[in-house]
Write an enzyme that holds these catalytic residues in place. Structure first.
Site, mmCIF file in Angstrom:
data_model
loop_
_atom_site.group_PDB
_atom_site.id
_atom_site.type_symbol
_atom_site.label_atom_id
_atom_site.label_comp_id
_atom_site.label_asym_id
_atom_site.label_seq_id
_atom_site.Cartn_x
_atom_site.Cartn_y
_atom_site.Cartn_z
ATOM 1 N N LYS A 118 0.862 -1.192 0.000
ATOM 2 C CA LYS A 118 0.000 0.000 0.000
ATOM 3 C C LYS A 118 0.889 1.229 0.000
ATOM 4 C CE LYS A 118 -4.480 0.904 0.351
ATOM 5 N NZ LYS A 118 -5.619 0.031 0.004
ATOM 6 N N ASP A 158 -7.211 4.146 -4.205
ATOM 7 C CA ASP A 158 -7.835 4.015 -2.881
ATOM 8 C C ASP A 158 -8.436 5.396 -2.590
ATOM 9 O OD1 ASP A 158 -7.874 1.986 -0.448
ATOM 10 O OD2 ASP A 158 -7.454 3.926 0.453
ATOM 11 N N SER A 369 -8.573 -5.835 -10.235
ATOM 12 C CA SER A 369 -7.219 -5.356 -10.558
ATOM 13 C C SER A 369 -6.372 -6.508 -11.102
ATOM 14 C CB SER A 369 -6.534 -4.797 -9.306
ATOM 15 O OG SER A 369 -6.885 -3.458 -9.102
HETATM 16 P P1 NDP Z 1 -13.172 7.610 -2.095
HETATM 17 O O1 NDP Z 1 -12.089 8.597 -1.992
HETATM 18 O O2 NDP Z 1 -13.854 7.392 -3.382
HETATM 19 O O3 NDP Z 1 -14.297 7.916 -0.997
HETATM 20 C C1 NDP Z 1 -14.009 7.972 0.361
HETATM 21 C C2 NDP Z 1 -15.264 8.295 1.143
HETATM 22 O O4 NDP Z 1 -14.992 8.143 2.531
HETATM 23 C C3 NDP Z 1 -15.746 9.732 0.934
HETATM 24 O O5 NDP Z 1 -17.137 9.770 1.042
HETATM 25 C C4 NDP Z 1 -15.082 10.477 2.090
HETATM 26 O O6 NDP Z 1 -15.787 11.617 2.519
HETATM 27 C C5 NDP Z 1 -15.141 9.411 3.184
HETATM 28 N N1 NDP Z 1 -14.014 9.586 4.109
HETATM 29 C C6 NDP Z 1 -12.699 9.481 3.813
HETATM 30 N N2 NDP Z 1 -11.969 9.743 4.893
HETATM 31 C C7 NDP Z 1 -12.831 10.019 5.863
HETATM 32 C C8 NDP Z 1 -12.692 10.369 7.224
HETATM 33 N N3 NDP Z 1 -11.470 10.499 7.781
HETATM 34 N N4 NDP Z 1 -13.816 10.565 7.961
HETATM 35 C C9 NDP Z 1 -15.042 10.436 7.406
HETATM 36 N N5 NDP Z 1 -15.234 10.102 6.101
HETATM 37 C C10 NDP Z 1 -14.162 9.918 5.369
HETATM 38 O O7 NDP Z 1 -12.532 6.233 -1.554
HETATM 39 P P2 NDP Z 1 -13.015 4.736 -1.770
HETATM 40 O O8 NDP Z 1 -14.496 4.663 -1.859
HETATM 41 O O9 NDP Z 1 -12.191 4.151 -2.844
HETATM 42 O O10 NDP Z 1 -12.523 4.076 -0.409
HETATM 43 C C11 NDP Z 1 -13.372 3.942 0.738
HETATM 44 C C12 NDP Z 1 -12.863 2.830 1.628
HETATM 45 O O11 NDP Z 1 -12.855 1.601 0.891
HETATM 46 C C13 NDP Z 1 -11.423 3.000 2.137
HETATM 47 O O12 NDP Z 1 -11.333 2.437 3.431
HETATM 48 C C14 NDP Z 1 -10.601 2.150 1.170
HETATM 49 O O13 NDP Z 1 -9.395 1.715 1.757
HETATM 50 C C15 NDP Z 1 -11.572 0.993 0.955
HETATM 51 N N6 NDP Z 1 -11.346 0.204 -0.248
HETATM 52 C C16 NDP Z 1 -11.298 0.789 -1.479
HETATM 53 C C17 NDP Z 1 -11.113 -0.004 -2.598
HETATM 54 C C18 NDP Z 1 -11.138 0.569 -3.977
HETATM 55 O O14 NDP Z 1 -11.032 -0.217 -4.922
HETATM 56 N N7 NDP Z 1 -11.275 1.872 -4.158
HETATM 57 C C19 NDP Z 1 -10.921 -1.454 -2.489
HETATM 58 C C20 NDP Z 1 -11.092 -1.966 -1.159
HETATM 59 C C21 NDP Z 1 -11.269 -1.158 -0.089
HETATM 60 P P3 NDP Z 1 -15.730 12.994 1.661
HETATM 61 O O15 NDP Z 1 -16.662 12.735 0.502
HETATM 62 O O16 NDP Z 1 -16.248 14.033 2.593
HETATM 63 O O17 NDP Z 1 -14.305 13.179 1.256
HETATM 64 O O1 2IT Z 2 -7.883 -1.810 -0.398
HETATM 65 C C1 2IT Z 2 -7.866 -2.298 -1.540
HETATM 66 O O2 2IT Z 2 -8.034 -3.507 -1.733
HETATM 67 C C2 2IT Z 2 -7.673 -1.391 -2.684
HETATM 68 N N1 2IT Z 2 -7.595 -0.186 -2.487
HETATM 69 C C3 2IT Z 2 -7.551 -1.926 -4.071
HETATM 70 C C4 2IT Z 2 -6.192 -2.491 -4.318
HETATM 71 C C5 2IT Z 2 -5.907 -2.868 -5.761
HETATM 72 O O3 2IT Z 2 -4.741 -3.191 -6.013
HETATM 73 O O4 2IT Z 2 -6.799 -2.861 -6.603
#
Ligand code: NDP
Ligand code: 2IT
Length: 441
Positions: A118, A158, A369
């Protein structure tokens, strides 16, 4: 744990993630002389390396800005380091270490040849122009490029890193190496991305929930689903749950709650998506979209059957967990990584709420991915239906593996799967085998 705590002093999130795994698997390690002699857990609790670097870039006024960048290469036992990049002001070394550690366990559950890593930066993309984001990505990749490659380390997105940022990062990688191959996933379709990578984590989460429900003799149609976050994962989980006939009662963001007691409409979700993509707030919805925005509130007080925390680590605490239990929630599946505090997880376990950890239920993103890497290597792209079918099969396969592990040697009823324990042990067994087979690394 005491030696691990001393080596990683002050890194709370990292120690929290390691402790959860140690608690689940210590008896498995102690029961196996080979694993004990190989010191599997102790070795897995040390990342292979943590790379830290300075990122300097110029803003639109020509002023020089500085940020910190990291890549945590946790383990390549099972394949190239694989895991996302996070750009958010809250990013620290501890957070990226916990995410890389979790990723190693998650990736091993998929049974795909992927190690865990990461990376990211404390850079905050919000409020910056497109040109500034591009210059930041170019500067970030200028450093990262020397540590990654298709069989070495393959980053993705992420929090704060979506298709736009991946495009800029991919271009900077190409420019620096002269290689066009995919050393990064989450690319737009037109530059070698995969169908459904954007949707994969949210869709995969809902496929996992459907498998949990099927095991309990239920289905998602008609269920009330509370979701936190309004980013990539949250929105696509909401979309898929709605497509399958569920009522989505909430989304949220870092400032407040999007509450829709009678269910979010497709029009509302489209409106939220358009606003979020344009970097605009959703706190003043027009009446026609039919939801309320409540500043400072979280979704967990709303009555629901299923809760999907999809925002960030430790967003759901013990009080929130108690509110969920009181509101009749019976299934919790993590879209975010480690969104529950350890105390919140204990509340759910005690109340008999089925709780899937992110390393299992949010694996859909990294699964697609891996399919993107496969398509890049084969010079062939797969149609969306094929990707969707493989995603669904792999999520169901992870669910089956965990249930088999959780029930191994016990006479538990089908409704009582401890998904946290099952996921950790199943992942550990695969990794432990690889540690032993490698000898000294
Ligand atoms: P995005 O950046 O698309 O969205 C993040 C969301 O979480 C936004 O709504 C944001 O609020 C909110 N957020 C972020 N930080 C905080 C915080 N400190 N307090 C409150 N709300 C917060 O990210 P993703 O949707 O990609 O990721 C969301 C979660 O999913 C993370 O934990 C990530 O690690 C996990 N994840 C993502 C994957 C992916 O493929 N993208 C895969 C697996 C897991 P705001 O809109 O106000 O910024
Ligand atoms: O937390 C996760 O699994 C991700 N942000 C996606 C990782 C990836 O390599 O697609």
């Amino acid at each position: 744990m005491s030696e691990i705590a001393a080596w990683h002093a002050g890194e709370e999130e990292y120690l929290q993630a390691v402790e959860e795994v140690v608690r689940a698997v210590i008896t498995v390690e102690k029961a196996d002389a080979q694993y004990t002699a190989a010191r599997v857990l102790r070795r897995l609790a040390e990342p292979d390396r943590v790379i830290a670097f300075r990122v300097e870039w110029a803003d639109d006024k020509g002023e020089i800005r500085l940020n910190r960048g990291w890549r945590v290469q946790h383990s390549n036992l099972m394949g190239p380091y694989k895991g996302g990049l996070r750009f958010h002001p809250s990013v620290t070394r501890s957070i990226l270490k916990f995410l890389a550690f979790e990723q190693t366990f998650k990736n091993s559950l998929t049974d795909l040849p992927l190690g865990g890593g990461k990376g990211g930066s404390d850079f905050d993309p919000s409020g910056h122009s497109d040109a500034e984001i591009m210059r930041f990505c170019q500067a970030f990749m200028g450093e990262l490029v020397r540590y990654i490659g298709p069989s070495r380390d393959v980053p993705a997105g992420d929090i704060g890193v979506g298709t736009r940022e991946i495009g800029y990062l991919a271009a900077a990688y190409k420019r620096a190496t002269g290689e066009a191959e995919g050393a990064i996933t989450g690319k737009a379709l037109c530059i070698g991305g995969s169908e459904l990578r954007v949707e994969a984590t949210g869709y995969g989460l809902v496929y996992f929930v459907c498998a949990m429900l099927a095991r309990a003799g239920e289905e998602i149609e008609g269920k009330r689903v509370a979701i936190s976050g309004k980013g990539n994962v949250a929105r696509h989980a909401a979309r898929k749950a709605m497509q399958l006939g569920a009522t989505v009662v909430s989304l949220s963001d870092s400032s407040g709650l999007i509450a829709a007691e009678d269910g979010l409409s497709v029009e509302a979700l489209d409106w939220i998506t358009a606003r979020a993509d344009a970097g605009q707030s959703v706190d003043t919805p027009p009446k026609r979209v039919g939801f309320e925005y409540l500043p400072g509130k979280k979704p967990w007080q709303i009555e629901c059957d299923i809760a999907l925390p999809c925002a960030t680590q430790n967003e759901l605490d013990a009080d929130d967990a108690r509110a969920l239990v009181e509101g009749g929630c019976r299934f919790v599946a993590e879209g975010a990584n480690m969104p529950l505090t350890n105390k919140a997880a204990a509340v759910l376990l005690k109340a008999g709420v089925l709780h899937a950890p992110g390393k299992a239920s949010n694996a859909g993103g990294v699964v697609v991915s891996a399919l993107e890497m496969r398509q890049n290597a084969a010079f062939r792209s797969m149609p969306a239906e094929e990707v969707d079918g493989l995603l669904r099969d792999i999520m169901v396969g992870i669910h089956r593996l965990i249930c088999e592990e959780a029930n191994r040697g016990t006479a538990k009823s089908t409704a009582e799967v401890d998904y946290v324990r099952g996921a950790n042990i199943a992942a550990y067994r695969r990794l432990a085998r690889a540690v032993v087979d490698h000898g000294l690394i």
